[in-house]
Design an enzyme around this catalytic site. Structure first.
Site, PDB file in Angstrom:
ATOM      1  N   HIS A 134      39.844  60.457 -26.724  1.00 52.40           N
ATOM      2  CA  HIS A 134      39.107  59.098 -26.190  1.00 52.40           C
ATOM      3  C   HIS A 134      38.366  59.860 -25.694  1.00 52.40           C
ATOM      4  O   HIS A 134      36.993  58.406 -26.688  1.00 52.40           O
ATOM      5  CB  HIS A 134      39.890  58.885 -25.129  1.00 52.40           C
ATOM      6  N   GLU A 135      37.862  60.726 -25.663  1.00 54.86           N
ATOM      7  CA  GLU A 135      35.985  60.824 -25.366  1.00 54.86           C
ATOM      8  C   GLU A 135      35.295  60.881 -26.302  1.00 54.86           C
ATOM      9  O   GLU A 135      34.042  60.107 -26.464  1.00 54.86           O
ATOM     10  CB  GLU A 135      35.884  62.189 -24.515  1.00 54.86           C
TER      11      GLU A 135
END
Length: 271
Positions: A134-135
């Site tokens: 996600h990051e």
């Protein structure tokens, strides 16, 4: 007083300075991704220097190896999908903060993960892959540049209003506001959902189970208590994320390699 031509030109540029994200979404882009990488590097180096001075960078070999392996596999697949990121200075700072449930990634692939999110959520490797995927997705989708552009757009509006009213103090406060917002403004919920979608794909391609995206957000909901963790502050509600990510599971599972996990890209662990 008439609004200066420079401010009019800047305001007009808001209508044309657009880009397209990896999911096809239109993005306001007043600052180039390259410029965002330069500014992010400065902020990252300043942050890790302060963390190092306060002995907050984790160097435990087992933790370092785990984060390096999981994240390195994700980076391998991210580079395949987005070849321009091959020259990024991919790195992770593991921050010793048992109470903070958070992780982040700046433009250019400079990341951080807190021990709180690892230990409080008792993360499996598959769940850690969902977080770091996600990051990483925030970076590859140029969300940092988009966030900084939002800050600039706000500043143009404030400065134009100030100039029209001949309020120099407001012009100055608007400039200060933009500088602060460029660092502090959260990603939009649309960007967060986009990072979920890209992140689960990167994790699946690296060999990590998409079902972990659902179990991760179940855990996030459980630790919320009376108030959501920092990681949830601008994100869609955990229940909504579980539903959206669960629906992607079958499609993402098809992307998992039959040969096992991806190779580990040699990312730097900042110590």
């Amino acid at each position: 007083m008439r609004v200066p031509l420079l401010l009019l030109a800047a305001a007009a540029s808001l209508l044309s300075a657009c880009s397209t994200s990896p999911t096809g979404r239109q993005q306001l882009m007043l600052i180039s991704p390259e410029a965002a990488i330069v500014e992010s590097k400065k902020a990252y180096l300043s942050t890790v220097q302060e963390l190092d001075a306060n002995s907050k960078l984790v160097s435990d070999p087992a933790v370092v190896k785990r984060v390096q392996t999981v994240t390195g596999r994700l980076v391998t697949e991210a580079i395949k999908l987005y070849p321009s990121t091959k020259d990024w200075e991919w790195s992770v700072a593991i921050i010793d903060d048992p109470d903070t449930i958070n992780a982040w990634c700046m433009a250019g692939g400079r990341m951080a993960i807190y021990t709180g999110i690892i230990n409080k959520l008792k993360l499996t490797d598959d769940e850690m892959a969902q977080i770091m995927g996600h990051e990483i997705s925030h970076a590859v989708a140029n969300h940092s540049a988009e966030k900084m552009s939002r800050a600039m757009a706000i500043n143009v509006g404030v400065a134009a209003t100030a100039a029209a009213s001949d309020n120099n103090a407001l012009v100055l406060s608007g400039a200060a506001m933009a500088a602060k917002l460029a660092l502090d403004l959260p990603n939009s919920r649309t960007a967060e959902s986009e990072a979920d979608r890209i992140g689960i794909e990167i994790a699946a391609l690296a060999g990590y189970d998409p079902q972990a995206a659902v179990s991760l957000w179940q855990k996030m909901a459980e630790v919320g208590g009376n108030g959501p963790p920092q990681f949830l502050s601008t994100h869609p509600a955990p229940a909504s994320r579980q539903k959206a990510l669960s629906s992607l599971g079958p499609e993402m599972r098809e992307l998992m390699p039959a040969s096992g996990k991806a190779s580990v890209y040699p990312i730097e662990i900042v110590q």
